[in-house]
Scaffold this motif. Structure first.
Motif, PDB file in Angstrom:
ATOM      1  N   LEU A   1     -15.232  -5.105  -2.789  1.00 25.94           N
ATOM      2  CA  LEU A   1     -14.624  -4.193  -1.832  1.00 25.94           C
ATOM      3  C   LEU A   1     -15.690  -3.293  -1.219  1.00 25.94           C
ATOM      4  CD1 LEU A   1     -11.572  -3.277  -4.041  1.00 25.94           C
ATOM      5  CD2 LEU A   1     -11.621  -4.865  -2.126  1.00 25.94           C
TER       6      LEU A   1
ATOM      7  N   HIS B   1      -0.766  -7.718  -9.695  1.00 23.39           N
ATOM      8  CA  HIS B   1      -0.626  -6.477  -8.927  1.00 23.39           C
ATOM      9  C   HIS B   1       0.672  -5.802  -9.373  1.00 23.39           C
ATOM     10  CE1 HIS B   1      -3.761  -7.459  -5.895  1.00 23.39           C
ATOM     11  NE2 HIS B   1      -3.454  -8.703  -6.247  1.00 23.39           N
TER      12      HIS B   1
ATOM     13  N   GLU C   1       2.132   1.790  -3.439  1.00 21.32           N
ATOM     14  CA  GLU C   1       1.082   2.353  -4.302  1.00 21.32           C
ATOM     15  C   GLU C   1       0.957   3.855  -4.063  1.00 21.32           C
ATOM     16  OE1 GLU C   1      -1.476  -1.842  -4.411  1.00 21.32           O
ATOM     17  OE2 GLU C   1      -2.131  -0.193  -3.117  1.00 21.32           O
TER      18      GLU C   1
ATOM     19  N   ARG D   1     -12.276  -8.679  -8.825  1.00 24.82           N
ATOM     20  CA  ARG D   1     -11.817  -8.145  -7.537  1.00 24.82           C
ATOM     21  C   ARG D   1     -12.820  -7.153  -6.940  1.00 24.82           C
ATOM     22  NH1 ARG D   1      -5.341  -8.160  -9.137  1.00 24.82           N
ATOM     23  NH2 ARG D   1      -5.256 -10.428  -9.000  1.00 24.82           N
ATOM     24  N   TYR D   2     -13.586  -6.473  -7.800  1.00 21.92           N
ATOM     25  CA  TYR D   2     -14.597  -5.540  -7.285  1.00 21.92           C
ATOM     26  C   TYR D   2     -15.981  -6.194  -7.230  1.00 21.92           C
ATOM     27  CZ  TYR D   2     -11.104  -1.864  -7.505  1.00 21.92           C
ATOM     28  OH  TYR D   2      -9.976  -1.113  -7.287  1.00 21.92           O
TER      29      TYR D   2
ATOM     30  N   ARG E   1       0.828  -1.207   0.000  1.00 19.80           N
ATOM     31  CA  ARG E   1       0.000   0.000   0.000  1.00 19.80           C
ATOM     32  C   ARG E   1       0.867   1.264   0.000  1.00 19.80           C
ATOM     33  NH1 ARG E   1      -3.532   2.276  -2.432  1.00 19.80           N
ATOM     34  NH2 ARG E   1      -4.358   4.135  -1.450  1.00 19.80           N
TER      35      ARG E   1
ATOM     36  N   ALA F   1      -8.453  -2.197  -5.013  1.00 20.48           N
ATOM     37  CA  ALA F   1      -7.567  -3.292  -5.429  1.00 20.48           C
ATOM     38  C   ALA F   1      -6.970  -2.948  -6.788  1.00 20.48           C
ATOM     39  CB  ALA F   1      -8.358  -4.589  -5.525  1.00 20.48           C
ATOM     40  N   ASP F   2      -5.728  -3.338  -6.975  1.00 23.06           N
ATOM     41  CA  ASP F   2      -5.080  -3.162  -8.275  1.00 23.06           C
ATOM     42  C   ASP F   2      -5.525  -4.295  -9.196  1.00 23.06           C
ATOM     43  OD1 ASP F   2      -3.494  -1.952 -10.145  1.00 23.06           O
ATOM     44  OD2 ASP F   2      -1.575  -2.444  -9.196  1.00 23.06           O
TER      45      ASP F   2
ATOM     46  N   ARG G   1      -0.983  -4.312   6.729  1.00 20.63           N
ATOM     47  CA  ARG G   1      -2.002  -4.371   5.688  1.00 20.63           C
ATOM     48  C   ARG G   1      -2.702  -3.015   5.687  1.00 20.63           C
ATOM     49  NH1 ARG G   1      -3.014  -7.683   2.399  1.00 20.63           N
ATOM     50  NH2 ARG G   1      -5.251  -7.746   2.703  1.00 20.63           N
TER      51      ARG G   1
END
Lengths: 546, 65
Positions: A425, A112, A71, A497-498, A68, A432-433, A404
């Motif tokens: 999410l 990622h 990012e 992921r979403y 994170r 999320a990537d 995290r």
């Protein structure tokens, strides 16, 4: 001691604006203060940064940078340089005595941009941050400038700054205190910490060597070469290795710093044939604690000045970077008049919850690493004895629960789901990537989200959605087939992921946390959720309209 | 939600007690303590229910008084 690194020295520049008023003053030119200044400058804000020293950190200090944080540094333009300079790692091993009892992978799935962690000495990161701050032309870096007095007022803070050429006054509309664990600003305000101190001592040795260990996190409980204690090994850049020895509370910190004594400990670990040199040695004990509140009117605390944890879990520096990520866009919005002052109260609510999670995890790890009594030791050893043979015991092994990103589940800025939503999410989660293609080229989803404003992630081609009103979020379209004006979710990983089907909309804050989501785009609901995420109440809206 | 059963439920009470005694024979205090901890962790995992273990902890503390 030999050095793979020589600290740069930054000159003191004579002050020409004594008594001046500045919008934002950051106190502390360490990791968190520099990141804060860079974040605000990249949003177009001028920042004065005061640091009592004239260089970056001495010794490697924080070394593990979580996905994170990478990012966030990616958004600040430093991500790829850090990735190239640091040592990438995703996996770790735990040993008990001379046996491996546990192996973990922190990033088990592909797709990622950034790994679970890189290791990089704090001084390298800080030097890159200083250069990046300078390049903006908006950060006034003032070295050799020590804050000597802090007088908070209703519309700002009066400061006295001591320099080699005498003291001067300046006024800050907003004061961001990133001046570390011994924060002068905190003491000047008479604020105390809540939390606990741990009765244990640890020795950090940064060792230069060419060693055959892999780029993994290795943690030993009671190894043959260090009976009765634990040892942690990390690889850093430039063939520097971090070795952290548990010493116990009865140890003598002065005697343990003796280089000959440290070298003997290292030699016992590496064996007589490995050549090494000590680069940095430090003996420390630690605390898990925080300020009761991080916001005090026009003064906001961040990083170690606001909260402290044990190093096991890499939750110190990474938490500070997330503090910056949370505060930057909010302060910018308040300074531009786009959000009410009350938005900054959500920094308090969100980062206190996030740091409590860090403190809880850090405290639990510490209780495992440093058992407080015979029963605690029996349970700890029982877990380690079982973990070699039985899979069930491995998740109980706690050598540090690694950083995290916080899920801001209870944030007042969230808009709850208006319909049941399985997976994906939820509001408050960090984005999320996912690998995407942009104009046919490989790209990453996170590069297109947040940053200077809100983003609305829309699952479908532009033609499927009505035009968005000006002043709303920036739309980013995602499609399963290559479509002009949309990111191509070729592998379907973004949709997965979403947990987003065609027509879904996800509103992301500038810090890439989910503010709200809808199975089907609804312009009025999006506008309402964005106002909510900016801390704008109905009264504010009426006042702005009037 | 399951509740901790504190009614008689053992198939072989004397056999269970003897098995525990046998297990600790020849162990010093520290080794006994670790053995008990390993047994508790194995049984807790078998239960798979932390709330129930918390109830057992509370019930065990009452038993002391």
């Amino acid at each position: 001691m030999p050095a793979t690194y020589t600290n740069p020295r930054y000159p003191f520049a004579p002050v020409r604006d004594a008594g001046a008023r500045h919008k934002v003053v950051v106190v502390g030119g360490g990791l968190v203060g520099l990141t804060m200044a860079l974040d605000l400058a990249r949003r177009g804000q001028k920042v004065v940064l005061l640091d009592e020293d004239d260089t970056v950190s001495f010794g490697s200090r924080a070394i593990c940078w979580a996905k994170r944080s990478l990012e966030i540094f990616g958004r600040l333009g430093l991500g790829e340089a850090l990735l190239a300079r640091g040592v990438t790692w995703n996996t770790g091993r735990v040993f008990f005595g001379d046996r491996q009892v546990y192996h973990f992978d922190l990033l088990p799935e592909a797709g990622h941009q950034y790994p679970a962690f890189i290791n990089l000495q704090q001084y390298h990161l800080e030097e890159a941050l200083v250069e990046a701050c300078r390049a903006t032309g908006l950060v006034d870096l003032r070295w050799h400038s020590r804050v000597a007095a802090v007088a908070p007022g209703p519309d700002g803070v009066a400061l006295t700054v001591e320099t080699p050429e005498g003291s001067y006054a300046l006024h800050a509309d907003w004061l961001l205190a990133a001046d570390g664990a011994r924060s002068f600003v905190r003491r000047a305000l008479g604020l105390s910490f809540i939390g606990q101190e741990f009765r244990d001592r640890f020795l950090i040795a940064d060792v230069v060597m060419r060693a055959g260990f892999p780029a993994e996190r290795w943690f030993w409980f009671e190894p043959p070469f260090h009976p009765g204690g634990s040892v942690l090994l990390h690889r850093q850049a430039d063939d520097v290795w971090r070795i952290d020895f548990q010493l116990g509370w009865d140890s003598d910190p002065e005697a343990e710093r003796d280089p000959a004594r440290v070298a003997a400990r290292v030699r016992a670990m590496l064996g007589p044939e490995v050549e090494f040199a000590l680069e940095w040695v430090s003996v420390y004990s630690f605390r898990c604690r925080r300020l009761e509140r991080f916001r005090h009117g026009r003064i906001l605390f961040l990083g170690d000045a606001a909260h402290q944890v044990s190093p096991f879990g890499a939750r110190g520096g990474n938490a500070g970077v997330q503090d910056v990520d949370n505060l930057g866009w909010k302060l910018d919005a308040v300074l531009r008049g786009a959000a009410p002052d009350a938005l900054l109260d959500s920094y308090d609510a969100e980062r206190i919850a996030a740091n409590d999670e860090n403190i809880l995890n850090s405290t639990r790890s510490t209780d495992f690493i440093t058992p407080k009594n015979a029963a605690a030791r029996a349970y700890r050893d029982a877990v380690l004895e079982l973990a070699g043979r039985y899979a069930f015991a491995r998740p109980l092994v706690n050598s540090g629960r690694l950083s995290r990103p916080a899920v801001l589940a209870d944030s007042p800025l969230n808009t709850p789901d208006d319909a049941p939503w399985t997976g994906g999410l939820p509001p408050g989660a960090p984005a999320a990537d996912a690998p995407v293609r942009s104009d046919g080229q490989p790209d990453w989803l996170l590069r297109h989200l947040g940053g200077d404003g809100f983003t609305l992630l829309l699952f479908g081609p532009p033609g499927d959605f009505p035009a968005l009103a000006a002043g709303g979020p920036r739309p980013v379209f995602l499609t399963r087939t290559a479509t002009p004006g949309a990111l191509h979710d070729a592998e379907g990983l973004a949709a997965a992921r979403y947990a987003a089907g065609p027509g879904a909309a996800i509103l992301l804050r500038p810090d890439q946390h989910v503010a709200a989501r809808w199975r089907h785009f609804d312009a009025a609901a999006v506008a309402h959720a964005q106002r909510c995420a900016c801390g704008i109440t109905i009264t504010d809206t009426q006042r702005m309209a009037g | 939600m399951s509740r901790l059963n504190t009614e008689p439920n053992l198939d072989d009470p004397d056999g269970l007690f003897a098995a525990l005694m046998d297990a600790h024979r020849d162990l010093d205090d520290a080794a006994s303590r670790r053995l008990d901890a390993r047994i508790i962790l194995l049984l807790a995992n078998h239960l798979g229910n932390t709330a129930l273990v918390r109830e057992a902890i509370a019930a065990a503390r009452l038993g002391e008084a």
